[in-house]
Design an enzyme around this catalytic site. Sequence first.
Site, PDB file in Angstrom:
ATOM      1  N   ASP A  88       0.838  -1.198   0.000  1.00  0.00           N
ATOM      2  CA  ASP A  88       0.000   0.000   0.000  1.00  0.00           C
ATOM      3  C   ASP A  88       0.874   1.250   0.000  1.00  0.00           C
ATOM      4  O   ASP A  88       2.058   1.207   0.344  1.00  0.00           O
ATOM      5  CB  ASP A  88      -0.956   0.012   1.193  1.00  0.00           C
ATOM      6  CG  ASP A  88      -0.237   0.129   2.534  1.00  0.00           C
ATOM      7  OD1 ASP A  88       0.812  -0.548   2.708  1.00  0.00           O
ATOM      8  OD2 ASP A  88      -0.706   0.869   3.413  1.00  0.00           O
ATOM      9  N   GLU A 153       0.221  -0.753   6.009  1.00  0.00           N
ATOM     10  CA  GLU A 153       1.289  -0.096   6.755  1.00  0.00           C
ATOM     11  C   GLU A 153       1.098   1.409   6.795  1.00  0.00           C
ATOM     12  O   GLU A 153       1.371   2.054   7.824  1.00  0.00           O
ATOM     13  CB  GLU A 153       2.641  -0.440   6.116  1.00  0.00           C
ATOM     14  CG  GLU A 153       3.848  -0.130   7.004  1.00  0.00           C
ATOM     15  CD  GLU A 153       4.320   1.314   6.917  1.00  0.00           C
ATOM     16  OE1 GLU A 153       5.066   1.747   7.807  1.00  0.00           O
ATOM     17  OE2 GLU A 153       3.946   2.016   5.946  1.00  0.00           O
ATOM     18  N   HIS A 213     -13.477  38.698  30.162  1.00  0.00           N
ATOM     19  CA  HIS A 213     -12.823  39.973  29.843  1.00  0.00           C
ATOM     20  C   HIS A 213     -11.633  40.138  30.782  1.00  0.00           C
ATOM     21  O   HIS A 213     -11.786  40.109  31.998  1.00  0.00           O
ATOM     22  CB  HIS A 213     -13.828  41.112  30.045  1.00  0.00           C
ATOM     23  CG  HIS A 213     -13.355  42.434  29.544  1.00  0.00           C
ATOM     24  ND1 HIS A 213     -12.305  43.130  30.118  1.00  0.00           N
ATOM     25  CD2 HIS A 213     -13.796  43.210  28.523  1.00  0.00           C
ATOM     26  CE1 HIS A 213     -12.125  44.267  29.486  1.00  0.00           C
ATOM     27  NE2 HIS A 213     -13.026  44.340  28.491  1.00  0.00           N
TER      28      HIS A 213
END
Length: 457
Positions: A88, A153, A213
């Site tokens: 792959d 893999e 804030h």
Amino acid sequence: MQEVKTALQANRDRHLQELQDLLAIPSVSALPEHKGDIEEAAAWMAESLKKIGMENVSIMPTEGHPVVYGDWLHAEGKPTVLIYGHYDVQPVDPLELWDTPPFEAEIRDGKIYARGATDDKGQVFMHIKAVETLMSTYGELPVNVKFCIEGEEEIGSPHLDTFAEKHQQLLASDVLVISDNPMLEKGQPTVCYGLRGICGLQIDVKGAKGDLHSGLYGGGVPNPLHALADLLASLHDDNGRISVEGFYDDVIPLTTDEKEAYDALGHDDEAVRADLDVPALYGEEGYTFLERTWVRPTLEINGMHGGFQGEGIKTVLPSAASAKISCRLVPDQDPDRILQLLEQHVEKQASDAVTIETTPFDKGKPFVTPFDHPAIQAAGDSLAKAYGKDTAYTRMGGTLPIAETFSDILDIPIVLMGFGLPTENFHAPNEHFHLENFDKGLEAICDYYSTLAEKLQ
């Protein structure tokens, strides 16, 4: 071995054409739309093994993509070599950065360009052709061989552990050979005999129920970013040493022979610094760059998040912050044990004014084959013959989970005998493979199987 060299030269054009045919199959394991291509690549591998005289060839199913197996077991009294590789490949994105189509292999400037050329189709193909050449030249092999070629893999081999456990007897061997790693540099034959392991952790820090804030609340309530920064700073001391209690307890020191072998490489730390364009290198005090990156464990911050990320300034006191850290581990460190120590450190160092959670991820054990093991030394001898230069014996800083899988389940020495180069763009556009290493590598592999038969008597 002159007959073998002659045969390799006579069949070079055919070998390269066959490799181009293999590289034309877009066997991208990560993308479901390529499932048919994965099956085609597995069939191609199986048919190739049959053609070179392998027996018991089978495309073996897993919960994901199949494993291709084949063997030749007629070298009575000789060692058995398990050859691992994968068919792959990685996705090709971004496609526009390729100079030529990624699945239309092109040879130019002494290199073959295509996805999978070096990682790992080109390298596993070499083992197939080496076995073919030995069989056609001598009618037999100097060792017994088994092929295990998987198709997952590039997505982390999620089903290989289960496969190896289920088929331990089938895969039982005396040595595992993997060619899925780079050489140290161009022209420098290299045997890698150890890899680091890995474990990772995400740290999430929670403060107030929402962002505040900073003018109204700053200085009066906890800031998760401050708490996270203090926590992360506690992970190392001023000399680059990891401060997590017990972290180094199981680390195996570098042997004198290994240290001398690394020093003999003449590594240029300054060249690395200049190439990376950093003011100075950094790491654990008392160790060289190679030692820090090959045989010493690490703890790195891989990412941090929290608060306002846009342009300009927003005077906000964030409600949450997070970081991802990973550790590269060395023998005999256990990933589960290290994760436990990390979690204990976080709990001990955490501020009481915030809530902290940890989430583990990514685990893999380190492995090392003894530096003086006959299988390692045989590989070095064969590579030196092919390249006409002394072989470098190295460890690598990365992690190859399948190596740990086979080391743990099959309990056999592992030889990482790679022929790629660090510059060959594996996983990137314009992946390529130097044909110099294709040619010399084939010679080295053929010689290795004969040398190994003598060394493991």
